[in-house]
Design an enzyme around this catalytic site. Structure first.
Site, PDB file in Angstrom:
ATOM      1  N   TYR A  97      -8.117  52.207 -16.103  1.00 21.07           N
ATOM      2  CA  TYR A  97      -7.903  52.958 -14.874  1.00 21.07           C
ATOM      3  C   TYR A  97      -8.385  52.154 -13.684  1.00 21.07           C
ATOM      4  CZ  TYR A  97     -12.530  54.610 -13.264  1.00 21.07           C
ATOM      5  OH  TYR A  97     -13.783  54.708 -12.746  1.00 21.07           O
ATOM      6  N   PHE A 150     -18.562  60.847 -15.104  1.00 17.08           N
ATOM      7  CA  PHE A 150     -17.829  60.557 -16.333  1.00 17.08           C
ATOM      8  C   PHE A 150     -18.001  59.094 -16.738  1.00 17.08           C
ATOM      9  CE2 PHE A 150     -14.050  59.003 -18.485  1.00 17.08           C
ATOM     10  CZ  PHE A 150     -13.791  59.970 -19.448  1.00 17.08           C
ATOM     11  N   ASP A 151     -17.858  58.165 -15.795  1.00 17.24           N
ATOM     12  CA  ASP A 151     -17.961  56.733 -16.101  1.00 17.24           C
ATOM     13  C   ASP A 151     -19.315  56.378 -16.693  1.00 17.24           C
ATOM     14  OD1 ASP A 151     -16.003  57.225 -13.936  1.00 17.24           O
ATOM     15  OD2 ASP A 151     -15.699  55.062 -14.015  1.00 17.24           O
ATOM     16  N   THR A 152     -20.367  56.823 -16.000  1.00 16.90           N
ATOM     17  CA  THR A 152     -21.718  56.497 -16.459  1.00 16.90           C
ATOM     18  C   THR A 152     -21.988  57.079 -17.843  1.00 16.90           C
ATOM     19  OG1 THR A 152     -22.532  56.457 -14.187  1.00 16.90           O
ATOM     20  CG2 THR A 152     -24.163  56.699 -15.928  1.00 16.90           C
TER      21      THR A 152
END
Length: 344
Positions: free
Chosen positions: A109, A201-203
């Protein structure tokens, strides 16, 4: 014997080419009717020379402007562009929905503003496609990266990632760069454990990946801040701190384990002579105890400093002050629990 004739290249019979891994690049959008057309035109033009099969997936997650009609039009205009609409907001929700249903071997993404230079896309994907790593991320903080962004975002980003390194012992340097790729078969089980559907969300995904022994590869990137960003820095930072406390508790209680381990390394040479492993249990126990204790102390000190800065930064609000204090106390307590667990 004629040396020249003996060393002359001989004709080869090429083996059938292996199937190339396909990559699905997801672009989460929220009220991006202005930026989306230029993003898709630029990205598809760049991908025309990409060495792997590709597709671009636009995920409109709750836009109230003309973003969805624009996305649908682009999907009809470009052969390799797909669009889908999601009724809930949050970057994490958009990635979860797109990555779960993607037919590609690799999911990735990037942000719609294309803040990250596209020249880093092939190194990002290649690390995963080669089998070297399960996840790959762009980093704005490693040596070789070049960034142009405001002092405020620079300070917040560096402070946050320092907290991750000293509080959780992570090896990656930039958790929140909107430029990531992963093996589809690995990231789906991880997403079952990820609870956040917004910016954290990424972390959370990266913390779970390293906690479960997966390899995360970093690619230094060139990154330019877009002033038309949808990120609300203070609100996002507070949500991230809450998420860190929650993930730390999950790790301490064993609920963060996922069945996605890498195979153990084996010798490549069939006749390799392997050395017998030496017992070093006492040394490991000592080093783990020291590292755990130091990690807990550093996490408590850093979090206290960051919490004080947040209190000074935001306007006075008794409810917000109490909320920050509760998160700070919870995180410090969990950090100490993690260090105690490491000493066992």
């Amino acid at each position: 014997m004629d040396t020249r004739a003996a060393t002359k290249p001989r004709p080869r019979v090429r083996a059938p080419a292996a199937r190339l891994a396909g990559v699905d690049i997801v672009i989460p959008v929220l009220n991006e009717e202005r930026a989306l057309p230029g993003c898709v035109r630029t990205l598809t033009a760049f991908l025309d020379g990409f060495p792997l099969p590709w597709r671009v997936t636009i995920v409109d997650n709750g836009s109230t402007d003309a973003t969805w009609p624009v996305a649908a039009t682009l999907a009809r205009e470009y052969e390799h562009v797909h669009a889908r609409r999601l009724d809930v907001r949050g970057r994490g929700a958009a990635l979860r929905a797109a990555w779960r249903e993607s037919p590609a071997d690799i999911v990735a993404y990037m942000d719609v503003d294309l803040s990250t230079d596209l020249g880093a896309l092939l190194p990002l994907v290649a690390s995963v496609a080669s089998g070297h790593s399960e996840l790959a991320i762009g980093t704005r903080l490693a040596h070789g990266a070049r960034t142009r962004r405001s002092l405020r975002r620079e300070i917040v980003s560096r402070s946050y990632n320092v907290l991750l390194r000293h509080g959780f012992g992570v090896r990656f340097s930039d958790a929140q760069c909107g430029f990531k790729a992963a093996r589809t078969d690995v990231v789906r089980p991880l997403m079952d454990k990820v609870e956040d559907d917004a910016w954290f969300f990424d972390t959370e995904l990266l913390l779970l990946a390293e906690h479960n022994g997966l390899r995360v590869h970093e690619v230094p990137v060139d990154w330019i801040e877009d002033a038309d960003s949808r990120v609300r820095i203070v609100r996002t930072a507070l949500d991230d701190l809450k998420g860190l406390a929650r993930v730390a508790w999950s790790m301490a209680t064993g609920r963060a384990r996922v069945d996605v381990t890498r195979p153990e390394p084996r010798p490549t040479h069939p006749d390799a002579v392997l050395a017998r492993p030496r017992a070093a249990a006492a040394a490991r126990l000592t080093s783990f105890a020291a590292a755990g204790l130091l990690s807990g102390v550093r996490a408590a000190v850093l979090f206290a400093l960051l919490t004080t800065a947040a209190l000074l930064w935001m306007p006075p609000d008794p409810r917000r002050t109490a909320e920050i204090g509760a998160v700070a106390a919870a995180y410090c307590l969990i950090a100490l629990l993690r260090s105690a667990r490491a000493r066992k």
